[in-house]
Write a protein that holds these residues in place. Structure first.
Motif, short mmCIF file in Angstrom:
data_model
loop_
_atom_site.label_atom_id
_atom_site.label_comp_id
_atom_site.label_asym_id
_atom_site.label_seq_id
_atom_site.Cartn_x
_atom_site.Cartn_y
_atom_site.Cartn_z
N HIS A 32 -25.21 -20.41 -4.33
CA HIS A 32 -23.96 -20.22 -4.22
C HIS A 32 -23.25 -21.65 -4.06
CE1 HIS A 32 -20.58 -17.49 -1.92
NE2 HIS A 32 -20.13 -18.09 -2.89
N HIS A 83 -14.22 -21.60 -1.22
CA HIS A 83 -15.86 -21.69 -1.04
C HIS A 83 -16.01 -22.82 0.11
CE1 HIS A 83 -16.49 -19.59 -4.70
NE2 HIS A 83 -17.30 -19.24 -4.06
N TYR A 132 -11.68 -12.06 -1.54
CA TYR A 132 -11.81 -12.59 -0.29
C TYR A 132 -11.07 -11.83 0.57
CZ TYR A 132 -13.81 -16.80 -2.21
OH TYR A 132 -14.50 -17.81 -3.21
N ASP A 165 -16.32 -14.41 1.76
CA ASP A 165 -16.25 -14.18 0.26
C ASP A 165 -17.00 -12.85 0.03
OD1 ASP A 165 -16.86 -14.47 -2.48
OD2 ASP A 165 -17.76 -16.48 -2.26
N TRP A 167 -17.12 -11.86 -3.39
CA TRP A 167 -17.76 -11.78 -4.86
C TRP A 167 -19.16 -11.34 -4.60
CZ3 TRP A 167 -15.77 -14.69 -9.43
CH2 TRP A 167 -14.57 -14.87 -9.27
N HIS A 169 -21.78 -12.27 -5.91
CA HIS A 169 -22.80 -13.35 -5.98
C HIS A 169 -23.12 -13.70 -4.54
CE1 HIS A 169 -19.00 -16.05 -6.55
NE2 HIS A 169 -19.28 -16.57 -5.42
MN MN3 Z 1 -18.46 -17.25 -3.91
#
Ligand code: MN3
Length: 201
Positions: A32, A83, A132, A165, A167, A169
């Motif tokens: 990440h 991030h 998010y 987050d 997402w 990933h």
């Molecule tokens: Mn991310």
């Protein structure tokens, strides 16, 4: 350590890659930070290289400008800001609940911490695709909102306090499709004092 201006560098995490175990695994943190965030930083630098007029703007201003600054800048500035914000708001071990001024504001605006937690989780689960969930403030009042992709509450005139987050990933290696389990784990490693300084700052 601040790094608010072009050319941006990928600052090291303020803790080890394995520090969020067992809630977020070391491999995920490594990929990440060193993979996903790194890519946003190099793409943001590449986009700004072509836009000398934007190079003196701090990161938050690039994010606030959003689509007006062009898709490449907006998307990648958001990727860097969101991030960094997420990583800075993790700590382990952590208090499971906020205290102080942020606690009081959460109780005032959501009716209690348990209600806030429930509502925040529901919002994070509702993000369709990548994005998010945020706790954000507007004129001192707190609200929960979601953003798609790398959008940010600054684009709606709101001050970010806390984000997660969602997402894939961010959790797929450990939690696979179980986003709800990831969110429950994330609730255990929130840096509440930091969220409070975002709220008061
Ligand atoms: Mn991310």
């Amino acid at each position: 350590m601040r790094d608010d201006y072009y050319p941006f560098v990928n600052l090291p995490l303020p803790y080890g890659y394995g520090a969020m175990e067992p809630y977020i695994d070391e491999k995920t943190m490594r990929v990440h930070h060193d993979g996903h965030l790194e890519a946003y930083i190099s793409k943001l630098n590449a986009a700004l290289k072509e836009r000398p007029g934007l190079q003196m703007l701090p990161l938050a201003a690039l994010v606030r400008g959003g689509a007006l600054l062009g898709e490449e800048v907006a998307r990648n500035a958001g990727g860097v800001y969101n991030h960094r914000f997420y990583f800075e708001l993790l700590r382990n071990p952590a208090d499971r609940e906020p205290h102080g001024a942020l606690r009081k504001a959460i109780e005032r605006d959501f009716g209690g911490f348990a209600q806030f937690r429930e509502e925040f989780k529901k919002a994070a689960l509702s993000v369709f695709g990548s994005g998010y969930a945020w706790l954000a403030a507007e004129r001192g009042r707190l609200a929960i909102l979601t953003t798609g992709n790398q959008d940010n509450p600054l684009q709606r005139g709101m001050k970010p306090v806390l984000n997660v987050d969602v997402w894939e990933h961010a959790y797929y290696l450990k939690h696979q499709y179980r986003r709800a389990d990831y969110i429950e784990d994330w609730f255990k490693i929130i840096n509440w004092p930091r969220a409070e300084s975002n709220f008061l700052g």
